[in-house]
Design an enzyme around this catalytic site. Structure first.
Site, PDB file in Angstrom:
ATOM      1  N   TRP A 103      13.172 -14.126 -14.176  1.00  0.00           N
ATOM      2  CA  TRP A 103      13.163 -13.070 -13.168  1.00  0.00           C
ATOM      3  C   TRP A 103      14.550 -12.787 -12.614  1.00  0.00           C
ATOM      4  O   TRP A 103      14.897 -11.612 -12.389  1.00  0.00           O
ATOM      5  CB  TRP A 103      12.167 -13.405 -12.063  1.00  0.00           C
ATOM      6  N   ASP A 173      14.945 -13.426  -3.927  1.00  0.00           N
ATOM      7  CA  ASP A 173      13.616 -13.071  -4.423  1.00  0.00           C
ATOM      8  C   ASP A 173      12.730 -14.296  -4.221  1.00  0.00           C
ATOM      9  O   ASP A 173      12.868 -15.299  -4.912  1.00  0.00           O
ATOM     10  CB  ASP A 173      13.698 -12.693  -5.902  1.00  0.00           C
ATOM     11  N   LYS A 197       1.147 -13.393  -5.149  1.00  0.00           N
ATOM     12  CA  LYS A 197       1.087 -14.844  -5.325  1.00  0.00           C
ATOM     13  C   LYS A 197       0.567 -15.505  -4.042  1.00  0.00           C
ATOM     14  O   LYS A 197      -0.567 -15.936  -3.985  1.00  0.00           O
ATOM     15  CB  LYS A 197       2.467 -15.422  -5.676  1.00  0.00           C
TER      16      LYS A 197
END
Length: 363
Positions: A103, A173, A197
Site C-alpha cells: 500500500w 495511512d 477494517k
C-alpha cells in the site's frame, strides 16, 4: 453456503462488531422518532447533522484529537487519498515516502503522478518483512511531508513506533489499524483511514488534518479534492456517504461504551495476536509467518504451510470448520488471518485449535 455467521478473517471489507450490526438492523427501516431510514433522509436534516456530529465527537474522543485538527468524512477510499495528499500538500516541493509494503508502494507511485517524490526507503530487498530503523531513514528537512503506512495489510508488518520527522509533517495511512490502540495524533500532520477494517463499512474515509496544512490546498483544485473547502463545509460540499458515516458512529459508540476505550482494545488485540503467533511459532516450522517478530502486525497475520497444496487444503477445510476468508492476498499467496477489533477472542482460539489439529493430521 451458510445461513449462520462464521468467524470471518477477511482483510477488508472486514467483519463488523455484532452489536453494531444488530443496532443497524434494528434501525434500518426506521430511525427512532424519524419515520424513515438513515439512507432515506436529507443529509441537510437535523437528524443526520446530529449523526455526523456524534461520529466526529466519538473519533475526537477515542483518539484524543487536539482542537487544532479537523476531522473530515470523505469518499474514494485510500486510493483517492494517495492522489489528494500530494495535490494538497506538495506546494511545489518534494515529499519523502517510506515503502514498507504494497500500500505504501502504491501511494508512492500515485504521488509521483502529481509531483516530486523522494523514496527514502524501500523494503523490497527484505521482502517487506520489516519496517525501517530510524538509522535507515535519511529524512529531508525541507520535504513538504513524510509519508508512511502504519500497518501493511498484505505483508503484516506494523510500525511499533513512528519516525520523528521534526518540523516536516508526518502523513500516515492508518487504514488497517486505526482504533486498534491509543496513539498521539499530534505526531502527525495528516492521519487517515479508509473505513472497511476497524472504523466501519466501505464507502467513507476518515481524514484528520492539522489546521495549518489546510492553507496549503491550492485554489486550482476542484472543490471535492480541496481539503480546506471540504473542512469549511463540514464534509458536506456534496451528499456525503450517509449510511457509512452512521455506521462509523455506531462502531465508535461500541468502542467507547462496550469495549471501554482504546487502552482496553489494545490489550484485547495484543492477547488475540499472541495466541495466533504462539501457535505459528510453536508449530515446529509447519507454519511460517511472513513478518520479522519485532515488526509483526496485531491486525493481519500472513502465514504459509510447507506447500501450496497444503495451503489450499487448509483453507478449504477451515471453511468447512466455520473459519472463512483466510486466503492470502493474490500478490503474495499463502494464507492470512485478519484479526481486527471486531474479531472475538473465541474466533482466534477456534483458528488456533484448527491449526494444531490440521498440523497433527497433515504433518
Amino acid at each position: 453456503m451458510s445461513d449462520r455467521r462464521l468467524y470471518n478473517f477477511s482483510a477488508g471489507p472486514a467483519a463488523l462488531p455484532l452489536p453494531v450490526l444488530k443496532k443497524a438492523q434494528e434501525e434500518l427501516l426506521c430511525l427512532p422518532n424519524v419515520g424513515a431510514s438513515v439512507m432515506e433522509i436529507s443529509h441537510r436534516s437535523k437528524t443526520f447533522e446530529a449523526i455526523l456530529d456524534a461520529a466526529e465527537a466519538n473519533v475526537r474522543s477515542l483518539l484524543n484529537v487536539p482542537e487544532n485538527y479537523k476531522i473530515l468524512f470523505l469518499q474514494g477510499g485510500a486510493l483517492l487519498q494517495f492522489g489528494m495528499i500530494p495535490m494538497n500538500l506538495l506546494g511545489g516541493k518534494a515529499a519523502d515516502y517510506v515503502i514498507t509494503g504494497s500500500w505504501s508502494k502504491k501511494a508512492d507511485s500515485e504521488a509521483k503522478i502529481v509531483g516530486k517524490v523522494n523514496t527514502l526507503w524501500d523494503g523490497k530487498s527484505v521482502s517487506y518483512k520489516r519496517k525501517p530503523t530510524d538509522a535507515e531513514l535519511k529524512l529531508n528537512a525541507d520535504a513538504a511531508y513524510a509519508y508512511i503506512c502504519s500497518n501493511e495489510t498484505i505483508e503484516g508488518v506494523q510500525f511499533q513506533a513512528f519516525p520523528n520527522t521534526g518540523n516536516v509533517p508526518l502523513v500516515c495511512d492508518a487504514s488497517s489499524d486505526i482504533f486498534s490502540k491509543p496513539i498521539d495524533i499530534s505526531q502527525f500532520g495528516l492521519y487517515y483511514a479508509c473505513a472497511q477494517k476497524n472504523a466501519g463499512p466501505a464507502g467513507v474515509t476518515l481524514v484528520i488534518i492539522r489546521d495549518d496544512l489546510l492553507d496549503r490546498s491550492p485554489d486550482t483544485l476542484p472543490s471535492l479534492l480541496h481539503y480546506k473547502k471540504i473542512a469549511e463545509q463540514k464534509s458536506m460540499l456534496n451528499t456525503p456517504p450517509c449510511f457509512a458515516i452512521y455506521m462509523v458512529k455506531l462502531v465508535t459508540d461500541w468502542l467507547q461504551n462496550d469495549m471501554g476505550g482504546l487502552e482496553k482494545v489494545y490489550a484485547f488485540n495484543k492477547e488475540k495476536a499472541a495466541l495466533l503467533y504462539d501457535t505459528i511459532d510453536n508449530s515446529g516450522g509447519y507454519y511460517t509467518g511472513h513478518a520479522e517478530k519485532e515488526y509483526r502486525s496485531l491486525m493481519n497475520v500472513p502465514f504459509r504451510l510447507p506447500s501450496e497444496e497444503l495451503d489450499k487444503r487448509f483453507e478449504a477445510e477451515a471453511k468447512t470448520a466455520g473459519l472463512i476468508m483466510l486466503s492470502g492476498h493474490r500478490s503474495v499467496g499463502g494464507l492470512r488471518a485478519s484479526i481486527y477489533n471486531a474479531m472475538p477472542r473465541e474466533g482466534v482460539v477456534a483458528l488456533c485449535d484448527f491449526m494444531r489439529d490440521f498440523a497433527g493430521k497433515n504433518g
